[in-house]
Motif scaffolding. Structure first.
Motif, short mmCIF file in Angstrom:
data_model
loop_
_atom_site.label_atom_id
_atom_site.label_comp_id
_atom_site.label_asym_id
_atom_site.label_seq_id
_atom_site.Cartn_x
_atom_site.Cartn_y
_atom_site.Cartn_z
N LYS A 176 0.83 -1.21 0.00
CA LYS A 176 0.00 0.00 0.00
C LYS A 176 0.86 1.26 0.00
O LYS A 176 0.54 2.24 -0.67
CB LYS A 176 -0.93 -0.01 1.22
CG LYS A 176 -2.09 -0.98 1.12
CD LYS A 176 -3.02 -0.84 2.32
CE LYS A 176 -4.20 -1.79 2.21
NZ LYS A 176 -5.12 -1.66 3.39
N LYS B 140 2.58 1.83 -3.49
CA LYS B 140 1.62 2.26 -4.50
C LYS B 140 1.29 3.75 -4.41
O LYS B 140 0.87 4.35 -5.41
CB LYS B 140 0.34 1.42 -4.40
CG LYS B 140 0.50 0.00 -4.92
CD LYS B 140 -0.81 -0.79 -4.82
CE LYS B 140 -0.67 -2.16 -5.48
NZ LYS B 140 -1.93 -2.95 -5.37
N LYS B 141 1.46 4.34 -3.24
CA LYS B 141 1.17 5.76 -3.05
C LYS B 141 2.39 6.66 -3.26
O LYS B 141 2.25 7.88 -3.31
CB LYS B 141 0.64 5.99 -1.63
CG LYS B 141 -0.67 5.30 -1.31
CD LYS B 141 -1.04 5.53 0.15
CE LYS B 141 -2.33 4.81 0.53
NZ LYS B 141 -2.65 5.00 1.98
N ASP C 114 5.80 8.67 -4.41
CA ASP C 114 6.46 9.37 -5.51
C ASP C 114 7.96 9.10 -5.51
O ASP C 114 8.62 9.16 -6.54
CB ASP C 114 6.22 10.88 -5.40
CG ASP C 114 4.75 11.23 -5.35
OD1 ASP C 114 4.03 10.87 -6.29
OD2 ASP C 114 4.31 11.85 -4.35
N GLU D 59 5.59 -4.05 -9.91
CA GLU D 59 4.21 -3.76 -10.29
C GLU D 59 3.51 -2.83 -9.31
O GLU D 59 2.47 -2.25 -9.62
CB GLU D 59 3.42 -5.05 -10.43
CG GLU D 59 3.30 -5.85 -9.14
CD GLU D 59 2.68 -7.22 -9.36
OE1 GLU D 59 1.82 -7.59 -8.55
OE2 GLU D 59 3.07 -7.91 -10.32
N TRP D 60 4.07 -2.65 -8.11
CA TRP D 60 3.48 -1.74 -7.13
C TRP D 60 3.87 -0.28 -7.39
O TRP D 60 3.24 0.63 -6.88
CB TRP D 60 3.94 -2.10 -5.71
CG TRP D 60 3.58 -3.49 -5.28
CD1 TRP D 60 2.66 -4.34 -5.84
CD2 TRP D 60 4.15 -4.21 -4.18
NE1 TRP D 60 2.61 -5.52 -5.17
CE2 TRP D 60 3.51 -5.48 -4.14
CE3 TRP D 60 5.11 -3.90 -3.22
CZ2 TRP D 60 3.84 -6.43 -3.17
CZ3 TRP D 60 5.44 -4.86 -2.26
CH2 TRP D 60 4.81 -6.11 -2.24
N VAL D 61 4.93 -0.08 -8.17
CA VAL D 61 5.46 1.27 -8.39
C VAL D 61 4.59 2.03 -9.38
O VAL D 61 4.33 1.56 -10.48
CB VAL D 61 6.91 1.19 -8.93
CG1 VAL D 61 7.45 2.59 -9.19
CG2 VAL D 61 7.80 0.44 -7.94
N LYS D 62 4.15 3.21 -8.98
CA LYS D 62 3.26 3.97 -9.85
C LYS D 62 4.04 4.75 -10.90
O LYS D 62 5.23 5.07 -10.70
CB LYS D 62 2.40 4.91 -9.01
CG LYS D 62 3.11 6.11 -8.41
CD LYS D 62 2.11 6.99 -7.66
CE LYS D 62 2.74 8.29 -7.19
NZ LYS D 62 1.76 9.16 -6.50
N PRO D 63 3.41 5.10 -12.01
CA PRO D 63 4.08 5.89 -13.05
C PRO D 63 4.60 7.20 -12.48
O PRO D 63 3.95 7.83 -11.64
CB PRO D 63 2.97 6.14 -14.07
CG PRO D 63 2.02 4.99 -13.88
CD PRO D 63 2.03 4.72 -12.40
N ALA E 142 7.27 7.61 -10.57
CA ALA E 142 8.02 7.47 -9.32
C ALA E 142 9.52 7.45 -9.57
O ALA E 142 10.00 7.06 -10.63
CB ALA E 142 7.59 6.20 -8.58
N GLU F 76 5.45 10.74 -16.46
CA GLU F 76 5.07 9.34 -16.21
C GLU F 76 6.26 8.39 -16.13
O GLU F 76 6.11 7.23 -15.75
CB GLU F 76 4.13 8.87 -17.33
CG GLU F 76 2.86 9.71 -17.48
CD GLU F 76 2.02 9.66 -16.21
OE1 GLU F 76 1.63 8.55 -15.81
OE2 GLU F 76 1.76 10.73 -15.62
N ILE G 29 9.40 6.34 -15.00
CA ILE G 29 9.98 5.82 -13.75
C ILE G 29 11.50 5.95 -13.86
O ILE G 29 12.09 5.59 -14.89
CB ILE G 29 9.58 4.35 -13.52
CG1 ILE G 29 8.08 4.26 -13.21
CG2 ILE G 29 10.40 3.74 -12.38
CD1 ILE G 29 7.55 2.84 -13.11
#
Length: 331
Positions: free
Chosen positions: A194, A197-198, A200, A216-220, A222, A295, A297
């Motif tokens: 969690k 996923k949040k 930056d 897969e948990w890393v958001k665009p 980051a 976007e 990474i």
């Protein structure tokens, strides 16, 4: 001869994190421009004590920095109530060749290592980054935390450790030290998914032999710092992060063979070192590109280098001289 002795408390008094970040940027810029002399470190085994002594010399002419960091690894020291990895920095005056300062090498290592991740975050993370996850709460964790807080407007910090009680204690201490100073809150979490996923910005500072979180948990958008892997057996970063990142940076290319984050996927044919975008110094010197989209990474890996020690130590020494801090020995 006159020598200035600087303890951790005195080093902190004269030198702030933002200054350390700039020192690391300058050091890596010189390294990538091939304007330094950094020999291979010398390793001496002391089998009688199950110990090892390492000597990390370096010279950076343009920074007027010359010296050697002495680091020992003595596991049996714990039985004597002593640190198992003592370190001392010996700084030499470039004009006279005389030792001009001896300082706490353990704190110096913590400071310059935190600062180099801070430098990478400053150069690669989105400017609006506000959520940060720190994985690992060992001796390097505090400077890793402050470095990111010093370069981005972080409002929420999640801290994860395999020992949740230790993470809670760390979060409480860091809130007291940096919460008000940087306008942030620090929270220990047991659910790393969690938190990631949040986030930056993400920093993993562990000696884990396996990945500490999933790609897969890393958001665009980051930015990720890999700090703990300094041997081929340590591989805290998911290989998919290297494969999916728009930019992959390191502190020095030569040290990539020491980090399991790279050696293991290379051996398995899952990554090619030619796909590394460059050294961070290349980016500082405008030789390679930085973040190009919101976007994208980005990933930075550090294994450390003596150039960071000597340049940061020289800046601390100069600050101590200016403020007349430390103990002066004459002989």
């Amino acid at each position: 001869m006159e020598m200035r002795v600087l303890k951790e408390k005195e080093m902190k008094h004269v030198f702030e994190m933002k200054e350390a970040i700039q020192a690391d940027k300058d050091a890596l810029a010189l390294y990538s421009a091939e304007e330094v002399d950094i020999p291979l470190r010398i390793n001496l085994d002391v089998p009688e004590e199950e110990g090892r002594s390492l000597y990390m010399p370096g010279y950076a002419a343009k920074a007027h920095a010359l010296g050697v960091k002495i680091v020992s690894v003595y596991p049996k020291n714990i039985e004597k109530g002593l640190t198992s990895v003592p370190a001392t920095m010996v700084l030499v005056d470039t004009e006279t060749g005389q030792v001009c300062s001896i300082m706490d090498g353990t704190y110096l290592t913590q400071l310059r290592t935190g600062a180099v991740a801070g430098a990478a975050t400053d150069l690669l993370a989105r400017n609006d980054s506000s959520v940060f996850t720190l994985v690992g709460t060992g001796g390097q964790a505090e400077t890793q935390l402050e470095a990111v807080l010093a370069v981005r407007p972080i409002r929420k910090v999640y801290v994860f450790d395999i020992d949740f009680e230790r993470a809670e204690e760390f979060a409480e201490t860091m809130t007291t030290l940096y919460g008000e100073k940087y306008g942030t809150t620090v929270e220990a979490v047991s659910d790393i998914e969690k938190a990631i996923k949040k986030s930056d910005v993400i920093t993993s500072v562990t000696t884990s032999p396996v990945k500490t979180f999933e790609s897969e948990w890393v958001k665009p958008g980051a930015h990720i710092n890999g700090v703990g892997s300094f041997t081929p057996e340590m591989a805290e970063i998911d290989t998919a992060i290297l494969q999916n990142a728009g930019k992959v940076y390191c502190d020095t290319r030569d040290a990539l063979v020491e980090s399991g984050n790279f050696t293991q996927p290379v051996e398995k044919g899952l990554f090619n070192l030619e796909d590394v975008t460059g050294e961070l110094g290349d980016l500082i010197n405008n030789e390679t590109p930085g973040r190009e989209t919101e976007e994208e990474i980005t990933f930075f890996n550090t294994t450390g280098n003596a150039v960071l020690d000597i340049v940061t130590a020289q800046r601390i020494y100069e600050a101590a001289i200016k403020k007349d801090i430390g103990t002066t020995l004459k002989f």
